[in-house]
Scaffold this active site. Structure first.
Site, PDB file in Angstrom:
ATOM      1  N   HIS A 157       0.746  -1.395   0.215  1.00  0.00           N
ATOM      2  CA  HIS A 157       0.498  -0.490   0.213  1.00  0.00           C
ATOM      3  C   HIS A 157       0.865   0.896   0.241  1.00  0.00           C
ATOM      4  CE1 HIS A 157      -3.993  -2.047   0.520  1.00  0.00           C
ATOM      5  NE2 HIS A 157      -2.987  -2.748   0.630  1.00  0.00           N
ATOM      6  N   ASP A 365       3.301   9.330  -0.367  1.00  0.00           N
ATOM      7  CA  ASP A 365       1.871   8.848  -0.131  1.00  0.00           C
ATOM      8  C   ASP A 365       2.089   7.496  -1.266  1.00  0.00           C
ATOM      9  OD1 ASP A 365       0.144   8.392   0.668  1.00  0.00           O
ATOM     10  OD2 ASP A 365      -0.662  10.091   1.343  1.00  0.00           O
TER      11      ASP A 365
HETATM   12  C1  GDG Z   1      -2.509   3.872   3.380  1.00  0.00           C
HETATM   13  C2  GDG Z   1      -1.559   4.577   2.407  1.00  0.00           C
HETATM   14  C3  GDG Z   1      -2.969   4.270   0.519  1.00  0.00           C
HETATM   15  C4  GDG Z   1      -8.547  10.492   7.475  1.00  0.00           C
HETATM   16  N1  GDG Z   1      -8.994  10.945   9.113  1.00  0.00           N
HETATM   17  C5  GDG Z   1     -10.395  10.278   9.474  1.00  0.00           C
HETATM   18  C6  GDG Z   1      -9.897   9.205   8.259  1.00  0.00           C
HETATM   19  N2  GDG Z   1      -9.811   9.127   7.329  1.00  0.00           N
HETATM   20  C7  GDG Z   1      -9.459   8.300   6.699  1.00  0.00           C
HETATM   21  C8  GDG Z   1      -9.636   9.182   5.106  1.00  0.00           C
HETATM   22  C9  GDG Z   1      -9.635   8.118   4.439  1.00  0.00           C
HETATM   23  C10 GDG Z   1      -8.594   7.627   4.895  1.00  0.00           C
HETATM   24  O1  GDG Z   1      -8.077   7.655   6.400  1.00  0.00           O
HETATM   25  C11 GDG Z   1      -7.161   7.669   4.594  1.00  0.00           C
HETATM   26  O2  GDG Z   1      -6.052   7.091   3.978  1.00  0.00           O
HETATM   27  P1  GDG Z   1      -4.720   7.361   2.951  1.00  0.00           P
HETATM   28  O3  GDG Z   1      -5.534   6.854   2.027  1.00  0.00           O
HETATM   29  O4  GDG Z   1      -5.302   9.093   2.542  1.00  0.00           O
HETATM   30  O5  GDG Z   1      -4.098   7.169   4.301  1.00  0.00           O
HETATM   31  P2  GDG Z   1      -2.889   6.585   4.898  1.00  0.00           P
HETATM   32  O6  GDG Z   1      -4.049   5.784   6.191  1.00  0.00           O
HETATM   33  O7  GDG Z   1      -1.805   6.556   5.313  1.00  0.00           O
HETATM   34  O8  GDG Z   1      -3.542   4.725   3.756  1.00  0.00           O
HETATM   35  C12 GDG Z   1      -2.557   5.221   1.357  1.00  0.00           C
HETATM   36  C13 GDG Z   1      -3.749   4.085   1.458  1.00  0.00           C
HETATM   37  O9  GDG Z   1      -3.041   3.102   2.985  1.00  0.00           O
HETATM   38  C14 GDG Z   1      -4.954   2.331   1.093  1.00  0.00           C
HETATM   39  O10 GDG Z   1      -3.443   1.767  -0.309  1.00  0.00           O
HETATM   40  O11 GDG Z   1      -4.088   5.193  -0.154  1.00  0.00           O
HETATM   41  O12 GDG Z   1      -0.662   5.486  -0.014  1.00  0.00           O
HETATM   42  O13 GDG Z   1      -0.495   5.594   3.126  1.00  0.00           O
HETATM   43  O14 GDG Z   1     -10.027   7.153   3.796  1.00  0.00           O
HETATM   44  O15 GDG Z   1     -11.061   9.724   4.981  1.00  0.00           O
HETATM   45  N3  GDG Z   1     -12.049   9.218   8.774  1.00  0.00           N
HETATM   46  C15 GDG Z   1     -12.548   9.053   9.430  1.00  0.00           C
HETATM   47  N4  GDG Z   1     -12.602  10.290   9.952  1.00  0.00           N
HETATM   48  C16 GDG Z   1     -11.412  10.930   9.801  1.00  0.00           C
HETATM   49  O16 GDG Z   1     -10.750  11.731  11.075  1.00  0.00           O
HETATM   50  N5  GDG Z   1     -13.789   8.473   9.431  1.00  0.00           N
END
Ligand code: GDG
Length: 465
Positions: A157, A365
């Protein structure tokens, strides 16, 4: 019957997808498994003394899960150690933050062995196994050692680093060799596939064939990009919920006609939060006419609090946000709203919709699902503008965003300025193209493409002998 078995570090399907606060990975996997009669295996997130190796089987939010408790030494050495203090910073191009400790390495190997031993009895002859992420790179090798002949895939990921960076890791060759125990290794972007292949060719003497087939260490595997997406249908439904609507209206009221820039991230140094705040400060410094007419809402949910680098970052962000507000706030205007609490998914959907600019500026990322959620939340008649880092995996697909170098405060500040003055016609054109991509490359496609590819033996690929 052939089942899909997903294995990941944490198993946390949201009980109710609408209100969960689960991260990108959890949302994506539960969406994939709910439709399938699959099994999700992994760490419960709890520790027991001593380690028992006993599994607890449950059904959570329609998904069958098998949970394993680890012991506190495992948690320290494997999770807080090798995964979060060694691999995470290294794979995000931060060798300066990498902590190499032999005990972390041992903990990583031990937990992967424990996973293999406890998973083994659950594997049926026709099951296909899909291992997730950097915590579990050696799991395929451990399963093979125990005689597992099933098809096993691995998906990373986070970014795969360039070979010069990877080779700073002690025992990097062993880590890469473990990747060759899988039948298929999946990455977020073509860039990651290239970095992996580059290492394999130059450091492991691998031979590259057609269709991403690559052979080394006496094995032939496939390496391909499978860009992850969001559950777009579910997200659009969430957006129509009462709570999302309530939050949208609440935000509009509290904006009082001001433009809103929005960041939503785990509080992590890879997300470029300091650089984002500094870019915003530059925007304010260069545009006095904007004062009082816009604000930045940064939601940064606390994450990995046990790791020093995260505590240090939190301290620096507290200072920086205080400094910006101290310098620019007036009695009736706070330029930066910096919030550390987490919001429900439906609340977040409403907040996204109200934002004029989505600021997604990580320094590195794997993909970044926030960029996709922001786009999915927009009003088609009056969409906001996505400002996206060139170093997010999402930039490979989301070319109609305003692509920026997150390290350049001028670059980011100018893109925000441009986004704020962009004519409606251009906003719509860009958004339509981005939205089409978010819908087409959603999480179901990610799952289906990966699983279909995993099921296809290399010999059945056209053009591969
Ligand atoms: C890893 C990889 C890759 C955030 N704050 C809240 C909340 N979130 C949710 C967002 C989003 C998720 O968390 C974050 O996803 P990301 O993709 O931006 O980043 P990582 O957590 O680092 O994920 C990344 C991912 O895996 C999938 O393969 O894209 O590159 O690092 O969904 O909405 N959700 C809620 N409240 C919050 O305050 N409910």
């Amino acid at each position: 019957m052939s089942r899909l078995i997903v294995v990941s570090n944490r198993v946390n399907p949201p009980a109710d997808p609408g209100v969960g606060t689960a991260g990108g990975l959890a949302m994506a996997l539960s969406a994939a498994l709910r439709e399938d009669k699959g099994l999700w295996f992994g760490w419960s997130g709890h520790t027991v003394e001593p380690y028992t190796g006993q599994l607890s089987m449950q059904v959570v939010g329609g998904v069958t899960v098998a949970l394993l408790d680890l012991d506190t030494q495992d948690e320290q050495e494997y999770y807080n150690g090798y995964a979060n203090r060694t691999l995470w910073p290294l794979f995000h191009y931060r060798p300066d933050l990498v902590n190499y400790e032999r005990s972390f390495d041992e903990g990583y190997e031990r937990v992967n062995t424990r996973f293999a031993e406890t998973l083994l009895p659950l594997i049926g002859p026709d099951d296909i196994i899909w291992v997730q992420d950097y915590h579990l790179i050696p799991l395929g090798r451990e399963l093979r050692k125990r005689g597992v002949k099933n098809r096993i895939g691995f998906f990373l990921h986070i970014p795969w680093p360039a070979r010069r960076i990877l080779s700073t890791l002690p025992r990097h060759a062993e880590l890469v060799e473990s990747m060759f125990s899988y039948d298929l290794v999946g990455f977020q972007t073509e860039d990651d596939v290239e970095a992996f292949t580059d290492y394999a060719i130059h450091d492991a003497g691998a031979a590259l064939e057609k269709d991403g087939v690559i052979s080394a260490y006496g094995r032939r595997i496939r390496a391909r990009a499978f860009p992850i997406g969001i559950d777009a249908t579910d997200f659009e439904a969430t957006l129509k919920s009462e709570r999302a609507e309530l939050f949208y209206k609440t935000m509009l009221n509290s904006q009082a006609g001001r433009k809103m820039l929005l960041g939503v991230d785990r509080l992590d140094y890879s997300k470029g939060l300091e650089e984002r705040f500094t870019a915003y400060e530059t925007l304010l410094a260069n545009n006095p006419g904007m004062h009082g007419h816009l604000f930045l809402l940064q939601i940064a949910t606390r994450s990995r609090d046990e790791v020093d680098a995260y505590q240090d970052l939190r301290g620096r962000l507290d200072n920086l946000s205080g400094k910006i507000n101290g310098a620019y706030a007036t009695v009736d205007w706070v330029p930066l709203r910096y919030v550390n609490r987490a919001y429900r998914r439906d609340e977040l959907a409403g907040i996204y919709r109200a934002a004029d600019i989505g600021l997604v500026t990580p320094l590195r990322d794997g993909m970044n699902l926030v960029a996709k959620e922001y786009v999915a939340a927009q009003d088609p008649e009056n969409p906001g503008v996505l400002v996206l880092s060139q170093f997010a995996g999402a930039a490979e697909q989301m070319k109609e965003a305003l692509i920026v170098n997150p390290l350049s405060r001028e670059d980011v500040s100018e893109a925000v300025h441009r986004g704020l003055s962009m004519p409606l016609k251009e906003r719509k054109r860009r958004w339509e193209s981005l939205m089409e991509n978010v819908r087409r490359n959603d999480v179901s496609r990610w799952r289906d493409d990966f699983v279909a590819c995993l099921k296809t033996p290399i010999t059945e690929l056209a053009g591969v002998e």
